[in-house]
Structure formats: C-alpha cells, structure tokens
Write a protein that holds these residues in place. Structure first.
Motif, short mmCIF file in Angstrom:
data_model
loop_
_atom_site.label_atom_id
_atom_site.label_comp_id
_atom_site.label_asym_id
_atom_site.label_seq_id
_atom_site.Cartn_x
_atom_site.Cartn_y
_atom_site.Cartn_z
N GLY A 34 1.47 53.38 62.30
CA GLY A 34 0.97 54.75 62.44
C GLY A 34 -0.02 54.95 63.55
O GLY A 34 -0.72 55.98 63.60
N LYS A 35 -0.12 54.00 64.46
CA LYS A 35 -0.97 54.16 65.64
C LYS A 35 -0.47 53.20 66.71
O LYS A 35 0.35 52.32 66.43
CB LYS A 35 -2.44 53.88 65.31
N PHE A 36 -0.97 53.36 67.91
CA PHE A 36 -0.49 52.51 69.00
C PHE A 36 -1.17 51.14 68.96
O PHE A 36 -2.39 51.04 68.89
CB PHE A 36 -0.72 53.18 70.35
N VAL A 37 -0.33 50.11 69.01
CA VAL A 37 -0.77 48.72 69.01
C VAL A 37 0.09 47.98 70.04
O VAL A 37 1.13 48.50 70.46
CB VAL A 37 -0.60 48.08 67.61
N PRO A 38 -0.32 46.79 70.48
CA PRO A 38 0.51 46.03 71.41
C PRO A 38 1.94 45.89 70.85
O PRO A 38 2.09 45.78 69.63
CB PRO A 38 -0.20 44.68 71.49
N PRO A 39 2.94 45.95 71.71
CA PRO A 39 2.92 45.86 73.18
C PRO A 39 2.53 47.12 73.95
O PRO A 39 2.64 47.15 75.18
CB PRO A 39 4.35 45.47 73.52
N PHE A 40 2.09 48.19 73.30
CA PHE A 40 1.50 49.33 74.01
C PHE A 40 0.35 48.80 74.87
O PHE A 40 -0.46 47.99 74.42
CB PHE A 40 0.97 50.35 72.98
N SER A 41 0.29 49.29 76.11
CA SER A 41 -0.73 48.79 77.03
C SER A 41 -2.03 49.59 76.93
O SER A 41 -2.02 50.82 77.04
CB SER A 41 -0.21 48.84 78.47
N PHE A 42 -3.12 48.85 76.73
CA PHE A 42 -4.45 49.47 76.72
C PHE A 42 -5.13 49.31 78.08
O PHE A 42 -6.30 49.62 78.23
CB PHE A 42 -5.31 48.84 75.63
N GLN A 43 -4.38 48.82 79.06
CA GLN A 43 -4.97 48.49 80.36
C GLN A 43 -4.56 49.44 81.47
O GLN A 43 -4.91 49.24 82.62
CB GLN A 43 -4.56 47.06 80.76
N ARG A 44 -3.80 50.48 81.13
CA ARG A 44 -3.42 51.45 82.16
C ARG A 44 -3.39 52.85 81.57
O ARG A 44 -3.33 53.02 80.35
CB ARG A 44 -2.08 51.10 82.78
N MET A 45 -3.44 53.84 82.44
CA MET A 45 -3.44 55.23 82.00
C MET A 45 -2.17 55.55 81.22
O MET A 45 -1.08 55.08 81.56
CB MET A 45 -3.56 56.13 83.23
N THR A 46 -2.33 56.32 80.14
CA THR A 46 -1.16 56.80 79.39
C THR A 46 -1.11 58.31 79.51
O THR A 46 -2.13 59.00 79.41
CB THR A 46 -1.21 56.36 77.91
N TRP A 47 0.09 58.83 79.75
CA TRP A 47 0.26 60.27 79.97
C TRP A 47 0.79 60.93 78.72
O TRP A 47 1.77 60.47 78.12
CB TRP A 47 1.21 60.52 81.15
N ILE A 48 0.13 62.01 78.30
CA ILE A 48 0.54 62.75 77.11
C ILE A 48 0.88 64.18 77.51
O ILE A 48 0.23 64.76 78.37
CB ILE A 48 -0.54 62.71 76.00
N LYS A 49 1.91 64.73 76.86
CA LYS A 49 2.47 66.01 77.28
C LYS A 49 2.73 66.89 76.07
O LYS A 49 3.49 66.50 75.18
CB LYS A 49 3.77 65.77 78.04
N PRO A 50 2.16 68.08 75.99
CA PRO A 50 2.42 68.95 74.84
C PRO A 50 3.72 69.74 74.95
O PRO A 50 4.11 70.40 73.99
CB PRO A 50 1.20 69.88 74.83
N SER A 51 4.38 69.68 76.10
CA SER A 51 5.66 70.38 76.27
C SER A 51 6.82 69.44 75.95
O SER A 51 7.06 68.45 76.67
CB SER A 51 5.82 70.90 77.70
N PHE A 52 7.55 69.75 74.88
CA PHE A 52 8.69 68.92 74.50
C PHE A 52 9.77 68.95 75.58
O PHE A 52 10.33 67.91 75.95
CB PHE A 52 9.25 69.41 73.16
N LEU A 53 10.08 70.12 76.11
CA LEU A 53 11.14 70.22 77.10
C LEU A 53 10.79 69.52 78.40
O LEU A 53 11.67 68.98 79.09
CB LEU A 53 11.48 71.70 77.37
#
Length: 198
Positions: A34-53
């Motif tokens: 229920g949350k981000f854990v490795p292999p998700f990278s904590f060492q680089r920027m992550t982009w989040i987008k509220p537009s599904f399309l």
C-alpha cells in the motif's frame, strides 16, 4: 471552457488522486504493502500527474515498456498543496519570473518541478489547454511515499478495457469509464508562482 493553465483532478476534502505508470516489479511491490517500496527508486525525481488522459497518452495506454501498470495514487492534499506551493516551472516565463537568471537559480535549487503539457482527448488529440505534471525531487520522495500516500489502486484492468473500447471505436463507452476530474483550486501565491489562471 477550461483555462489555459489550471489543475483538474479527482479529489475529496482530504486527498487528491495522481497517476503513475510502472513495470510489474514496482507496481506489485507497491500494491502489496500500500505504499512505494523498492524497487521503486528513492534516488531520483518521480513525476505525478492528476490527469488520467495525459498519463494514458504518455504510457501509450499502458503499452510502453516499463509503463504497462497504471496506478492511481491517492495522496494527502496537504502534501500536494505543499509540493506545488514550492514548485518551480521547468521553463522560464517572463510574466512569472523576474529574470532568466532568477528562474534558473530557483529551478536548480527546487525540490519540486512543475511542467505544463498539452492536455489530451480520449482520442489522443492535443487540446488547447494544459495539464500539470509535478516532479517530486529526491529530498521529498520519502515523504511522498511514506506520509502523503494514503492508497494505491491498480487501474491496469480499467486501462485494458478502455484500450479495447478505443480500438473498437466505442469512444462513448470508454468515456463513461474515465475517472471524473474537476477543477482544483489553489491559493493566490501558488497560482502566481505556477501561472495558473482563474
């Protein structure tokens, strides 16, 4: 009619939904706990987008390499508001920044980057108004993953269904399944900082 730059999202009183696309390994690990854990990278920027399309266009409707798993991430509005409140645009705008040097200094030191891209229609057409995407920098990623994130939902099956409807030309059926998004209001300081119109 939508303004050229404004935030449209699915949200309630306390949370807002953003979308991301990952590979199986990252998605399965995140969905399990229920949350981000490795292999998700904590060492680089992550982009989040509220537009599904917009994410659909970016991920090829869930068909591009390492973008086949579509996740809806429900995060605290307090985290989102704090992030965009300190966000710096990825390009210089003379009506927003005092000078190019001032923008460059802000950008190089920013923990959050903000970019406006052409919004997309269900058919993939570029629309005449912009969609926001927010880059959460390395110094904030742990906070994003452990404090802001309230829920992660796998929208991969929905994406596959939408993709089938689009391929069959059943756009009306696809439209009825899209997440509902409304205009998300921000305070005046954030609006000025990001060029959001009201």
């Amino acid at each position: 009619m939508f303004h050229f730059r404004e935030i449209r999202a699915s949200f309630d009183r306390d949370t807002i939904v953003v979308y991301q696309a990952y590979n199986d390994a990252i998605a399965n690990a995140a969905l399990t706990v229920g949350k981000f854990v490795p292999p998700f990278s904590f060492q680089r920027m992550t982009w989040i987008k509220p537009s599904f399309l917009w994410l659909m266009e970016r991920s090829g409707w869930g068909t591009k390499a390492n973008q086949t798993r579509i996740l809806a991430v429900r995060i605290a509005r307090s985290g989102w508001d704090a992030a965009i409140g300190q966000g710096v645009l990825t390009s210089y705008h003379s009506d927003i920044h005092r000078s190019q040097d001032d923008w460059r200094t802000q950008f190089e030191n920013a923990m959050v980057h903000v970019q406006w891209d052409p919004e997309r229609s269900l058919r993939g057409k570029k629309l005449e108004y912009r969609s926001i995407q927010v880059g959460v920098g390395r110094r904030l990623i742990t906070e994003f993953a452990e404090q802001w994130t309230q829920e992660i939902v796998d929208l991969t099956p929905l994406t596959a269904k939408l993709r089938q409807f689009r391929q069959a030309g059943d756009h009306d059926k696809a439209k009825r399944l899209l997440p509902r998004e409304s205009i998300y209001r921000v305070n005046n300081a954030t609006a000025s900082r990001l060029g959001i119109e009201s």
